[in-house]
Design an enzyme around this catalytic site. Structure first.
Site, PDB file in Angstrom:
ATOM      1  N   GLU A 169       0.867  -0.945  -0.356  1.00  0.00           N
ATOM      2  CA  GLU A 169      -0.354  -0.785   0.194  1.00  0.00           C
ATOM      3  C   GLU A 169       1.048   1.151   0.626  1.00  0.00           C
ATOM      4  OE1 GLU A 169      -3.489  -3.023   2.591  1.00  0.00           O
ATOM      5  OE2 GLU A 169      -2.627  -0.845   3.144  1.00  0.00           O
ATOM      6  N   HIS A 259      -2.939   3.210   5.493  1.00  0.00           N
ATOM      7  CA  HIS A 259      -3.227   2.521   4.593  1.00  0.00           C
ATOM      8  C   HIS A 259      -3.849   2.647   3.119  1.00  0.00           C
ATOM      9  CE1 HIS A 259      -3.314  -0.996   7.374  1.00  0.00           C
ATOM     10  NE2 HIS A 259      -2.819  -0.175   8.316  1.00  0.00           N
ATOM     11  N   GLU A 335      -7.899   4.400   4.747  1.00  0.00           N
ATOM     12  CA  GLU A 335      -8.163   3.677   3.108  1.00  0.00           C
ATOM     13  C   GLU A 335      -7.394   4.496   2.562  1.00  0.00           C
ATOM     14  OE1 GLU A 335      -7.383   1.008   3.481  1.00  0.00           O
ATOM     15  OE2 GLU A 335      -8.100   0.176   5.726  1.00  0.00           O
TER      16      GLU A 335
HETATM   17 ZN    ZN Z   1      -4.010  -2.493   4.829  1.00  0.00          ZN
END
Ligand code: ZN
Length: 374
Positions: A169, A259, A335
């Site tokens: 990531e 992330h 995210e």
């Molecule tokens: Zn992750």
């Protein structure tokens, strides 16, 4: 024509490369693990040939939906990563590209090298506000670097930010560039005010070994760090072990874990409302933080994301849930997309290193808004 991946973070297996209109490749599994999604390879000798590159095992990857409405990242200079037309039939993913140069790189997302990580760390320590501290060693004996930013003082809040628990990531590292550079900017009034009120502990790269191996989700032993927080081990997950010990020494008032998400084309957070004993104060601060981030950054949104955990059911092996519970503090997993931000599309670059950096800069304003109530 030639396909190669024998370089840092490289990942691909060649099935056949004889015919430019039918190049067949497989993604290799993460080391000691069945996870599979990150790829990074180089194609040579195909200048001006229309190429069709098939990733034959895309449909068996960790998140197959990740290939829907996804365009592969490509680069001629390893600095600018543009998107190329890609489609997915449920089994194989096909890259359509006519290279304009004789050597071209393709990757799941713009890579971020170990060397670049070391440059970030050492540039940061040139600021009088920052001290680099060694927390220990990875399984493969690489340094685990932590940045301590701001003068310690009893009255100050303690803020922890970590990234790259999942090594594939890479947008998390680009986010960190924006975050650290803004925080150390002596002409930025948001950062100057924050450093009067808080001390920051920043671990920009939690999974250096896994990243160097070209893994998506685990370290060299096949361990997923974001499922290790209840019982980290010095043998298998030393990064989590050392960070958690350090947190026990410093305490935590706010924790961010950065992330990327394979499937969703949005920036979003996963909160901690499902932890046992979630407090009114945690809920109130979560709202202040999110409301303000929404106000200052249109790249952030709260409508799309993961379903919320049922009360008391959150998995305390996950970093943000564990830390929220352990320190009764505000904590989030952030995210970012591999694809693009569907709310503000960018057809040439998709979600990019630059946009990730800007998001990292913007979060400091949300932190400033919540800091006095932490
Ligand atoms: Zn992750």
């Amino acid at each position: 024509m030639k396909i190669s991946s024998n370089f840092e973070s490289g990942n691909i297996e060649v099935i056949s490369v004889e015919n430019p209109l039918d190049i067949r490749l497989n993604i290799r599994k993460d080391t000691n693990s069945d996870f599979m999604q990150w790829f990074y390879f180089r194609l040579q000798g195909a200048q001006d040939f229309p190429c069709l590159i098939h990733i034959m095992n895309a449909g068996s990857s960790f998140v197959p939906e990740g290939w829907e409405q996804y365009n592969v990242c490509a680069s001629y200079d390893k600095k600018t990563w543009f998107r190329v037309q890609t489609d997915f039939d449920g089994e194989k993913m096909t890259i359509h590209h006519t290279p304009k140069r004789n050597s071209v790189y393709f990757a799941y997302f713009a890579p971020y090298s170990y060397e670049k990580h070391l440059e970030l760390v050492h540039k940061a320590q040139e600021s009088a506000e920052c001290i680099v501290e060694n927390l220990g060693e990875t399984v493969e004996k690489r340094d685990i670097d932590m940045l301590m930013i701001g003068e310690p003082a009893e009255t100050k809040k303690t803020i922890w930010v970590i990234a790259r628990q999942h090594p594939g990531e890479t947008m998390a590292s680009w986010f960190m560039e924006g975050f650290v550079n803004r925080l150390l900017d002596p002409n930025d009034s948001v950062s100057l005010t924050l450093l009067k009120k808080a001390i920051f502990y920043v671990v920009p790269h939690m999974n250096i070994d896994g990243a160097i191996h070209g893994n998506l989700r685990v370290n060299s032993l096949g361990v997923n760090f974001n499922r290790e927080w209840k019982e980290p081990s010095l043998e298998k997950s030393p990064e989590v072990f050392h960070v958690r010990n350090k947190m026990d020494q410093t305490g935590v008032d706010l924790f961010l874990d950065i992330h990327g998400d394979e499937a969703l084309p949005y920036n979003f957070i996963s909160g901690t409302a499902g932890i046992p004993g979630f407090t009114e104060k945690q809920a109130r601060n979560m709202k202040i933080f999110l409301d303000h981030w929404l106000e200052v950054c249109p790249d952030f949104q709260t409508e799309k994301g993961y379903p919320e955990d049922k009360p008391g059911q959150a998995n305390l092996n996950i970093a943000s849930k564990h830390v929220a519970h352990r320190f009764s503090c505000l904590a989030f997993t952030l995210e970012m997309p591999f694809k693009d931000n569907k709310n503000i599309l960018e057809p040439v670059y998709g979600w990019s290193p630059k946009r990730s950096e800007k998001l990292g800069e913007s979060v400091l304003q949300a932190i400033l808004k919540v800091i006095d109530s932490l």
